[in-house]
Design a protein around this motif. Structure first.
Motif, PDB file in Angstrom:
ATOM      1  N   ASP A 152       0.842  -1.192   0.000  1.00 13.54           N
ATOM      2  CA  ASP A 152       0.000   0.000   0.000  1.00 13.54           C
ATOM      3  C   ASP A 152       0.883   1.249   0.000  1.00 13.54           C
ATOM      4  N   VAL A 153       1.519   1.523  -1.126  1.00  9.98           N
ATOM      5  CA  VAL A 153       2.444   2.645  -1.241  1.00  9.98           C
ATOM      6  C   VAL A 153       1.652   3.922  -1.492  1.00  9.98           C
ATOM      7  N   VAL A 154       1.999   4.975  -0.781  1.00 13.60           N
ATOM      8  CA  VAL A 154       1.336   6.252  -0.971  1.00 13.60           C
ATOM      9  C   VAL A 154       2.340   7.273  -1.479  1.00 13.60           C
ATOM     10  N   THR A 155       1.863   8.157  -2.322  1.00 11.81           N
ATOM     11  CA  THR A 155       2.711   9.215  -2.847  1.00 11.81           C
ATOM     12  C   THR A 155       1.922  10.505  -2.833  1.00 11.81           C
ATOM     13  N   GLY A 156       2.602  11.602  -2.664  1.00  8.48           N
ATOM     14  CA  GLY A 156       1.952  12.898  -2.644  1.00  8.48           C
ATOM     15  C   GLY A 156       1.402  13.220  -1.274  1.00  8.48           C
ATOM     16  N   GLN A 157       1.423  14.512  -0.919  1.00 10.16           N
ATOM     17  CA  GLN A 157       0.984  14.927   0.406  1.00 10.16           C
ATOM     18  C   GLN A 157      -0.466  14.560   0.679  1.00 10.16           C
ATOM     19  N   HIS A 158      -1.320  14.709  -0.315  1.00  7.35           N
ATOM     20  CA  HIS A 158      -2.731  14.369  -0.158  1.00  7.35           C
ATOM     21  C   HIS A 158      -2.888  12.910   0.265  1.00  7.35           C
TER      22      HIS A 158
END
Length: 140
Positions: A12-18
């Motif tokens: 579950d990789v997240v990118t970006g501040q949002h």
């Protein structure tokens, strides 16, 4: 396998501040559920309205700011750690402590301004803030 926020799958990789903010809110929601608390119960313990807690669980720190986000985490037995990271050709990475961009933002504090303003200020330097939940430290 747990991800860096302590929930979900490693993939579950997240990118970006949002996305980072939403992941932090989702981590709080998961902790609340693990403890068997309703939103109403947690909101009462954190001295806030249930509808505002719902927004925090969906959007992360922005609806309430850093201090109240930390208070909610504390009610759930967690402390909040802020990890600054930046983009590299290989993806997001933590900073080398000698990086000049850190000197440009070292006096900024999410506790001293709105979360959105803090993220915008560090974002202008190519920096993102990853919110991590850790067990509360008990010490002497």
């Amino acid at each position: 396998m747990l991800n860096r926020l302590g929930i979900g799958r490693e993939s579950d990789v997240v990118t970006g501040q949002h996305d980072l903010d939403r992941a932090a809110g989702a981590a709080l929601r998961e902790l609340r559920r693990e403890r068997g608390l309703s939103q109403e119960e947690l909101a009462a313990e954190a001295d806030m309205d249930q509808s505002l807690l719902s927004k925090v669980e969906r959007f992360g720190p922005d609806p309430v700011g850093w201090n109240r986000f930390c208070r909610i985490a504390g009610v759930l037995g967690k402390e909040v750690e802020l990890r600054l990271r930046h983009s590299t050709p290989q993806g997001m990475t933590e900073f080398d402590l000698q990086d000049e961009r850190l000197k440009e933002v070292e006096n900024l504090s999410p506790a001293a301004m709105s979360w959105k303003r803090f993220c915008k200020a560090i974002g202008s330097k190519g920096i993102e803030a990853e919110v991590l939940l850790r067990p509360l430290r008990t010490g002497k």
